[in-house]
Write an enzyme that holds these catalytic residues in place. Structure first.
Site, PDB file in Angstrom:
ATOM      1  CD1 TRP A   1      10.103  -1.617  -5.883  1.00  0.00           C
ATOM      2  CD2 TRP A   1       9.620   0.524  -5.777  1.00  0.00           C
ATOM      3  NE1 TRP A   1      10.420  -1.382  -6.909  1.00  0.00           N
ATOM      4  CE2 TRP A   1      10.191  -0.056  -7.152  1.00  0.00           C
ATOM      5  CE3 TRP A   1       9.359   1.909  -5.861  1.00  0.00           C
ATOM      6  CZ2 TRP A   1      10.672   0.878  -8.163  1.00  0.00           C
ATOM      7  CZ3 TRP A   1       9.738   2.877  -6.871  1.00  0.00           C
ATOM      8  CH2 TRP A   1      10.207   2.315  -8.021  1.00  0.00           C
TER       9      TRP A   1
ATOM     10  CG  ASP B   1       3.388  -0.251  -3.627  1.00  0.00           C
ATOM     11  OD1 ASP B   1       2.695  -0.647  -4.872  1.00  0.00           O
ATOM     12  OD2 ASP B   1       4.470   0.594  -3.649  1.00  0.00           O
TER      13      ASP B   1
ATOM     14  CE  LYS C   1       5.381  -1.836 -11.402  1.00  0.00           C
ATOM     15  NZ  LYS C   1       6.739  -2.135 -11.794  1.00  0.00           N
TER      16      LYS C   1
HETATM   17  N1  PMP Z   1       5.940   0.432  -5.945  1.00  0.00           N
HETATM   18  C1  PMP Z   1       6.421  -0.768  -6.558  1.00  0.00           C
HETATM   19  C2  PMP Z   1       6.230  -1.910  -5.790  1.00  0.00           C
HETATM   20  C3  PMP Z   1       6.859  -0.506  -7.899  1.00  0.00           C
HETATM   21  O1  PMP Z   1       7.182  -1.868  -8.208  1.00  0.00           O
HETATM   22  C4  PMP Z   1       6.876   0.757  -8.475  1.00  0.00           C
HETATM   23  C5  PMP Z   1       7.542   0.754  -9.916  1.00  0.00           C
HETATM   24  N2  PMP Z   1       8.362  -0.212 -10.314  1.00  0.00           N
HETATM   25  C6  PMP Z   1       6.605   1.603  -7.830  1.00  0.00           C
HETATM   26  C7  PMP Z   1       6.026   1.399  -6.598  1.00  0.00           C
HETATM   27  C8  PMP Z   1       6.712   3.214  -8.314  1.00  0.00           C
HETATM   28  O2  PMP Z   1       5.910   3.324  -9.239  1.00  0.00           O
HETATM   29  P1  PMP Z   1       5.437   4.358 -10.444  1.00  0.00           P
HETATM   30  O3  PMP Z   1       6.911   4.328 -11.485  1.00  0.00           O
HETATM   31  O4  PMP Z   1       4.259   4.115 -11.149  1.00  0.00           O
HETATM   32  O5  PMP Z   1       5.607   5.606  -9.442  1.00  0.00           O
END
Ligand code: PMP
Length: 360
Positions: free
Chosen positions: A102, A172, A196
């Site tokens: 991420w 994040d 989540k």
């Molecule tokens: N950052 C993290 C730490 C994530 O776990 C996720 C999704 N699993 C995202 C960003 C991306 O999120 P989204 O699908 O809501 O764009």
């Protein structure tokens, strides 16, 4: 009807009480004769829902008055772009901590807008730890420092808050938001996809310090300008009303349980059970450095990957679902968010033990 224990990384398990309340209120929200799905976002009913949700989130995290709480769309992924668009404020570079999949995505997007200085990285050990602050090499003129406090795929969680002095810290927090107390005042901006711990997909929580607003770069679409959204109470266009409503029910549920302190206690209980088993097992293994292990997302592998399929099949038969690891890394992953009962993890550990006895 039998509910399963759902270990999905997101969208993920929600508290049963929340789902039941949403079902009970589906046709008629609190005597107004219509569903939340049918309400105008400008009407007094929905405004009260959104205001309550914001007040509850502020209370849960102790958000100081000098911070705005925004309910946005586009997922955490859109924040990867919105952060540099809004927070560079004339500067040319930003610092990023690279701790896994991420972080890498956030870095890739930021590179479209600025020079990215990788101030620390755990790539040298396959992203299995959180680099200590002493090892960070912050840039001289960075607009902000970005890190991912819980890597959902790698299962690495920062159990400490970095100190970046006067340079705004951007985080994040998607996959452990609301799972533990946080000192919001240490951050310039926090963002989290809701799906989540904090609601359904389609909603992104942003908490941003007011003095960072108003500096969006030229050409930023107004919907992507935090100031425009803050001034409009996150309603510069039609917001994701139902998602905000469900998130609000989740916040109330967390409050009834005893707040984020209690969420943390439960997370420790669940994750200790699972890591405790994995660490003595000859068959299963988690690769993350102990002090940096995520309490939310636990990746693990089997000694022989030919056992993966039979493992998942047996799990499903026992009502333990969504244990397959992320497609980019393989193996298994158990995500254990706020709404996962300890009982679900006990059943998982019982199954791991049973499987091990058969196959080790
Ligand atoms: N950052 C993290 C730490 C994530 O776990 C996720 C999704 N699993 C995202 C960003 C991306 O999120 P989204 O699908 O809501 O764009």
């Amino acid at each position: 009807m039998a509910r399963v224990f759902n270990f999905s990384a997101g969208p993920a398990v929600l508290p049963e009480e929340v789902l039941k309340q949403a079902a009970a209120e589906m046709l008629d929200w609190q005597g107004c004769g219509m569903s939340v799905l049918e309400m105008s976002h400008r009407g007094k009913q929905f405004i009260s829902i959104a205001e309550q949700a914001e007040a509850d989130l502020r209370e849960l995290l102790g958000v100081p008055p000098s911070y705005k709480v925004l309910f946005l769309q586009g997922g955490a992924t859109l924040q990867f772009g919105m952060v540099p668009m809004n927070l560079l404020r004339g500067k040319k570079s930003a610092d990023y901590i690279n701790t896994g999949e991420w972080s890498k995505k956030a870095i890739k997007e930021a590179k479209q807008f600025c020079e990215v200085n990788i101030a620390a990285s755990s790539e040298d050990a396959h992203f299995t730890y959180a680099p200590e602050q002493q090892k960070w090499r912050l840039g001289r003129d960075a607009a902000y420092v970005h890190y991912t406090s819980n890597e959902t795929i790698g299962g690495v969680e920062f159990q400490w808050t970095p100190d970046t002095g006067d340079v705004p810290l951007v985080c994040d927090m998607s996959s452990h938001f609301l799972s533990r107390p946080v000192d919001v005042s240490k951050y310039g901006l926090i963002y989290a996809g809701a799906q989540k711990n904090a609601g359904p997909a389609g909603l992104t929580h942003v908490i941003v310090r007011e003095d960072l607003l108003g500096g969006a770069q030229r050409g930023t679409p107004s919907l992507l300008d935090y100031k425009v959204q803050a001034d409009a109470g996150s309603m510069s266009n039609t917001p994701p009303t139902f998602a905000i409503y469900i998130a609000g029910l989740v916040f109330q549920w967390v409050k009834r349980q005893g707040g984020v302190q209690d969420m943390q206690r439960r997370a420790i209980e669940r994750s200790s059970l699972l890591y405790g088993f994995l660490d003595q097992s000859p068959l299963f293994r988690n690769p993350v450095r102990k002090e940096d292990r995520s309490r939310m997302n636990v990746p693990f592998t089997l000694a022989d990957d030919r056992l993966d399929e039979p493992f998942l099949k047996g799990a499903k038969e026992r009502g333990l679902v969504e244990l397959k690891g992320h497609r980019s890394v393989g193996g298994m992953r158990a995500s254990m968010y706020n709404a996962m009962p300890v009982e679900g993890v006990r059943r998982l550990v019982d199954y791991l033990r049973e499987f091990e006895q058969k196959h080790a």
